[in-house]
Motif scaffolding. Structure first.
Motif, PDB file in Angstrom:
ATOM      1  N   TYR A 382       0.834  -1.205   0.000  1.00  0.00           N
ATOM      2  CA  TYR A 382       0.000   0.000   0.000  1.00  0.00           C
ATOM      3  C   TYR A 382       0.872   1.259   0.000  1.00  0.00           C
ATOM      4  O   TYR A 382       0.577   2.254  -0.665  1.00  0.00           O
ATOM      5  CB  TYR A 382      -0.947   0.004   1.201  1.00  0.00           C
ATOM      6  N   GLU A 426      -2.119  -4.866 -11.302  1.00  0.00           N
ATOM      7  CA  GLU A 426      -3.146  -5.523 -10.490  1.00  0.00           C
ATOM      8  C   GLU A 426      -4.120  -4.508  -9.889  1.00  0.00           C
ATOM      9  O   GLU A 426      -5.295  -4.754  -9.739  1.00  0.00           O
ATOM     10  CB  GLU A 426      -2.431  -6.268  -9.366  1.00  0.00           C
ATOM     11  N   TYR A 427      -3.545  -3.383  -9.511  1.00  0.00           N
ATOM     12  CA  TYR A 427      -4.367  -2.347  -8.867  1.00  0.00           C
ATOM     13  C   TYR A 427      -4.364  -1.092  -9.735  1.00  0.00           C
ATOM     14  O   TYR A 427      -3.303  -0.575 -10.066  1.00  0.00           O
ATOM     15  CB  TYR A 427      -3.797  -1.969  -7.507  1.00  0.00           C
ATOM     16  N   GLN A 428      -5.572  -0.612 -10.026  1.00  0.00           N
ATOM     17  CA  GLN A 428      -5.644   0.573 -10.883  1.00  0.00           C
ATOM     18  C   GLN A 428      -6.013   1.794 -10.037  1.00  0.00           C
ATOM     19  O   GLN A 428      -6.905   1.705  -9.175  1.00  0.00           O
ATOM     20  CB  GLN A 428      -6.733   0.315 -11.919  1.00  0.00           C
ATOM     21  N   ILE A 446      -8.483   2.949  -5.196  1.00  0.00           N
ATOM     22  CA  ILE A 446      -7.839   1.925  -6.018  1.00  0.00           C
ATOM     23  C   ILE A 446      -8.877   0.865  -6.391  1.00  0.00           C
ATOM     24  O   ILE A 446      -9.783   0.581  -5.599  1.00  0.00           O
ATOM     25  CB  ILE A 446      -6.729   1.220  -5.185  1.00  0.00           C
ATOM     26  N   GLU A 447      -8.706   0.304  -7.588  1.00  0.00           N
ATOM     27  CA  GLU A 447      -9.589  -0.800  -7.965  1.00  0.00           C
ATOM     28  C   GLU A 447      -8.727  -2.019  -8.262  1.00  0.00           C
ATOM     29  O   GLU A 447      -7.748  -1.917  -9.025  1.00  0.00           O
ATOM     30  CB  GLU A 447     -10.388  -0.391  -9.199  1.00  0.00           C
ATOM     31  N   ASP A 448      -9.053  -3.163  -7.639  1.00  0.00           N
ATOM     32  CA  ASP A 448      -8.224  -4.340  -7.917  1.00  0.00           C
ATOM     33  C   ASP A 448      -8.762  -5.091  -9.135  1.00  0.00           C
ATOM     34  O   ASP A 448      -9.789  -4.710  -9.714  1.00  0.00           O
ATOM     35  CB  ASP A 448      -8.070  -5.237  -6.676  1.00  0.00           C
ATOM     36  N   SER A 449      -8.063  -6.159  -9.506  1.00  0.00           N
ATOM     37  CA  SER A 449      -8.412  -6.831 -10.764  1.00  0.00           C
ATOM     38  C   SER A 449      -9.810  -7.446 -10.707  1.00  0.00           C
ATOM     39  O   SER A 449     -10.448  -7.662 -11.740  1.00  0.00           O
ATOM     40  CB  SER A 449      -7.370  -7.902 -11.088  1.00  0.00           C
ATOM     41  N   GLN A 453     -13.282  -1.856  -5.119  1.00  0.00           N
ATOM     42  CA  GLN A 453     -12.620  -0.568  -4.887  1.00  0.00           C
ATOM     43  C   GLN A 453     -12.289  -0.393  -3.411  1.00  0.00           C
ATOM     44  O   GLN A 453     -13.067  -0.805  -2.549  1.00  0.00           O
ATOM     45  CB  GLN A 453     -13.533   0.571  -5.334  1.00  0.00           C
TER      46      GLN A 453
END
Ligand code: ATP
Length: 893
Positions: A382, A426-428, A446-449, A453
């Motif tokens: 993080y 992996e995280y956008q 953040i949004e993961d795959s 969120q």
């Protein structure tokens, strides 16, 4: 062109550039030739001829021209020509000095000129803003001034204040989408940023679409004010003195003519005498020498990494009684490394130095396998995602691009084997709420795959505690009860007391059906994961600089956004904090009024966890207590305090453009120790100015008195105008300059700061000018009378002896002027410039006395050897006799 209506692809095509790589270096060079430098046309410089002619506006010149006319009327053609030659020489000197000062100023402006971050060949580099060309891709962040007109393609909470163009001081939120309106006003072009406007929040990137006079600013540049010539208080006071002396000169001229009429003397001779007196009273060389010495001082300061933006600062520096300095980067090295990690009662340590991503993790001294520590991995990842720093390897050295605090977190995660680019697959990042030193935290959505969120936040632990409701304990999320809070606070204090800066990492999941955008909502109800303790070692030279300041009667105060205990630990290491001094934190400070703060401000050594806004209050309270305050700063919010301080100081490397613009001094190396050396230099310059003021004015007093005494005693005139001019412009000029670059007498940092209200003649200077001047007048007259007695009817011979005595008395006196204490206390030959200046003055004098063709011009007669004894005896009296008396009085007081 309507760039605001285009999409980015169209703008890229239009300028043949790419937002990924920018222009190539060679293309940028080509465009620079094609479009020219990105600068606004300057006001035309005064032409050489006009500047030269303006030198004749001086009152002195008018006096001298009257002297020329009188000489012509008296048939003294040689006199007339010589005086005219001196007038012209003087005009040339003035002309060259003004041009030199202009050049120095221009060089300074160049040094403090704004820079831009530009993408060339795919690399971000820093260039002078004047080198930007259309098509360049640039980035900017809070505190920057935009260098050219730009079409924005990235905006992270970007807000820009455009008052220079629109007059509107409320910042505009910037966007990136093409605008639909066909003809928006400047204030409505939300996807454009304009040259000269100021980023107040967030950051952004854009393509340069206009430079130089083709920018919106260029269009109105005619309305902008030109650079002002700022004078120092001393220069202003000297100008006033000059005006007073002119009145004295005029009064004396009239008086002498009246006395002449009463004594029934020749009218023309008396008129010429009056003019000579006027010439004697005015210290012709003084203003020019002050300017040159100040600009030489400024040049010396640049060598010591301090750029003086406003000339008055040179003087004010010597009066500073308090320096308020930021901690991070100014007192510390700003090379940050994570050394401790704390999660739910468990502490790990990491080794390794600097930004090298090599190091291992330990728990209670034994190596641990990080891959097995789930929570530790989460905190490290993080900390790496919510981060903008980059580490680059160049010549086998790891270099940081970005904030050192973030660099430390990044490197800690790299030591555990993570790579940010891999993580970002992996995280956008969906949205970002950037760091600011008032909130003391930042966060990202953040949004993961899997499309889930969540919020990641990092910041000062005490701040994050307030917005967290849970904390990780024993690997689980627990409610943040008082018990857990206590454990957390003990951990923070434990890390801070080891002088570590602490950062906390927190997160929260966002329910699938919910969208949050408001920053208060995002940064709330978080789960605290843990702490990272970061070391930032003090700069080695700061401790002795603080000590030197203390000896010099200057108090150092640390102001920092960091934790109170961290600040205290570092302040103690640097000798800023002592047993009995106080530490105040931002919260307490916020509740205090300026008056309340005044009551205790003298005892406070450290202000911790403060926001830049608080700095103004600190300046005001210190000033209320009669202090002369130097205040450092780097960000946008520091500007008001920097402006309000007596000496505003900004950082050359990390400082924002606004901070630099508000400051009077820029530290090229961001180093506290540079402030100390600038103060030392400032004190020395002031003392040197005092030295040559004493030297020049004593000469004027002496010349004036010798003439007045002669008139009162009804004697012939001991000096003719040309002698007086010679002494004022030739004999005195070089030695005065040499005094201006004299070495300090003893350690200037061993005495208390100068009282800012103190006049230039304080501390006995006035007495020395009058007493030495009187003595020089008397000995010159005595030498004249004795010679006239020994050589009756040889007036020109006696005048030559008087002239020589005056010159020699001054050239001996100049060595005394180097000494505030007394002439016997210093090696007179230490200042080599002075020795050479005195030798040249003597040589020039011998030339006008002994070279036959010059004798009629300068009204001289070769002096016989025997009379040199008289001259040297008389010339030595003012300095040695009075110097001895002064020393005796001081010793017996
Ligand atoms: P100074 O230069 O005034 O000594 P500073 O650099 O310590 O101060 P700030 O930059 O205002 O002051 O930082 C204040 C606090 O905010 C730091 O102690 C740290 O906990 C936190 N902080 C600093 N940088 C970041 C960042 N990039 N993201 C999140 N939090 C940060």
């Amino acid at each position: 062109m309507k760039y605001h209506a285009m999409n980015m692809g169209e703008v890229e095509k239009e300028f043949n550039t790419s937002i990924l790589d920018g222009l190539t270096d060679s293309e940028a060079k080509k465009r620079l030739e094609q479009y020219g430098y990105n600068e606004l046309e300057k006001h035309k410089k005064q032409s050489d001829l006009l500047l030269f002619l303006s030198q004749f506006k001086d009152f002195l010149v008018i006096v001298l021209l009257v002297a020329v006319i009188l000489s012509l009327l008296l048939g003294e053609y040689a006199d007339a020509i010589t005086i005219l030659a001196i007038v012209i020489l003087n005009a040339f000197l003035g002309f060259f000095q003004e041009r030199k000062a202009e050049k120095a100023l221009e060089a300074l402006q160049k040094l403090s000129a704004p820079h831009a971050n530009v993408l060339r060949d795919g690399e971000w580099i820093k260039v002078d803003s004047r080198e930007l060309v259309p098509g360049d891709v640039i980035r900017f962040s809070s505190g920057d001034r935009i260098g050219a007109d730009v079409r924005i393609f990235e905006s992270i909470s970007l807000e820009i204040e455009e008052s220079p163009l629109t007059g509107e001081s409320i910042p505009v939120e910037k966007t990136t989408e093409p605008l639909k309106e066909p003809e928006p006003g400047i204030g409505d072009m939300k996807n454009m940023a304009f040259m000269g406007t100021l980023v107040t929040r967030g950051s952004g990137k854009g393509i340069v679409v206009g430079t130089g006079m083709k920018t919106e600013m260029g269009k109105i540049s005619g309305l902008m004010q030109g650079t002002q010539k700022i004078e120092t208080p001393l220069q202003r006071r000297l100008q006033q003195l000059g005006k007073i002396l002119i009145v004295v000169a005029a009064a004396l001229t009239i008086l002498v003519v009246l006395i002449g009429i009463i004594q029934d003397r020749d009218f023309y001779t008396m008129l010429l005498t009056g003019v000579s007196l006027a010439v004697a009273v005015i210290p012709e060389g003084l203003p020019a020498i002050v300017t040159v010495v100040l600009s030489l001082g400024v040049t010396r300061m640049i060598k010591k990494n301090a750029i003086v933006r406003k000339l008055p600062a040179v003087e004010t520096l010597g009066t500073a009684t308090v320096i308020c300095s930021d901690k991070t980067g100014t007192m510390t090295q700003n090379k940050m490394t994570v050394t401790h990690l704390w999660i739910g009662g468990k502490t790990w340590t990491v080794d390794g130095t600097g930004y090298s991503p090599e190091g291992a993790f330990y728990h209670e001294g034994s190596p641990v396998e990080v891959r097995k520590e789930k929570m530790l991995l989460q905190m490290l990842t993080y900390g790496m995602i919510c981060n903008h720093a980059k580490i680059k390897k160049k010549d086998n050295e790891y270099m940081l691009v970005g904030s050192p605090t973030e660099g430390a977190l990044l490197v800690a995660a790299m030591k555990a084997g993570f790579d940010r680019n891999e993580l970002l697959k992996e995280y956008q990042i969906v949205k970002e709420y950037p760091f600011d030193s008032t909130r003391k935290m930042m966060s990202m959505i953040i949004e993961d795959s899997a499309g889930k969120q969540f919020v990641i936040a990092k910041g000062a632990p005490d701040v994050l505690t307030q917005v967290s409701s849970k904390m990780i304990w024993d690997g689980k999320e627990e409610a943040l009860t008082d018990k857990l809070k206590n454990a957390l606070h003990s951990a923070i204090e434990e890390l801070a007391s080891q002088a570590l800066r602490t950062m906390a990492i927190a997160f929260k999941e966002i329910p699938a059906n919910k969208t949050v955008t408001d920053v208060h909502e995002v940064e709330n109800g978080l789960t605290l994961i843990g702490l990272q303790g970061i070391i930032d070692p003090p700069r080695p030279e700061v401790k002795s600089a603080v000590e030197k300041c203390k000896d010099a009667g200057i108090k150092t105060v640390m102001i920092t956004g960091d934790h109170l205990i961290t600040a205290k630990a570092i302040a103690s290491q640097l000798g800023i904090h002592q047993e009995n001094s106080k530490i105040i934190d931002g919260k307490t400070l916020a509740k205090m009024s300026v008056k309340e703060l005044e009551e205790i401000v003298d005892e406070v050594a450290v202000f911790a966890r403060v926001s830049p806004e608080h700095k103004l209050k600190i300046v005001q309270a210190l000033q209320g207590k009669g202090h002369v305050v130097a205040m450092t700063g780097d960000g946008v919010n520091d500007a008001p305090a920097i402006k309000a301080a007596d000496i505003g100081i900004s950082m050359g490397i990390t400082g924002s453009d606004v901070a630099k613009e508000s400051s009077s001094l820029i530290l090229l190396d961001d180093n506290f120790a540079t402030i100390e050396s600038a103060i030392e230099e400032g004190r020395n310059i002031y003392e040197n100015i005092r030295k040559f003021i004493r030297y020049l004015l004593a000469s004027n007093v002496g010349e004036m008195l010798v003439m007045i005494f002669a008139i009162i005693l009804a004697l012939p005139l001991p000096l003719v105008p040309i002698h007086i001019l010679w002494v004022n412009l030739i004999t005195d000029g070089l030695p005065a300059m040499a005094l201006g670059v004299d070495q300090p007498e003893g350690d200037v940092m061993k005495s208390k700061p100068r009282d800012p209200k103190e006049g230039i003649f304080a501390r006995g200077l006035g007495w020395k000018i009058i007493s030495r001047g009187l003595a020089i007048g008397i000995v010159t007259l005595a030498a004249f009378m004795v010679t006239l007695h020994n050589h009756p009817n040889e007036l020109e011979y006696a005048q030559t002896v008087a002239f020589t005595t005056l010159v020699m008395a001054q050239l001996i006196h100049v060595f005394d002027c180097r000494c505030e204490k007394n002439i016997f206390s210093r090696n007179p030959f230490k200042n080599q410039f002075l020795v050479w200046a005195v030798l040249s003055s003597i040589a020039l004098m011998l030339i006008v006395i002994y070279i036959p063709p010059l004798q009629p011009i300068f009204k001289t007669v070769p002096i016989q050897f025997a009379d040199w004894a008289l001259i040297m005896l008389m010339a030595a009296i003012p300095t040695f006799l009075l110097g001895g008396i002064d020393a005796f009085i001081k010793k017996n007081r």
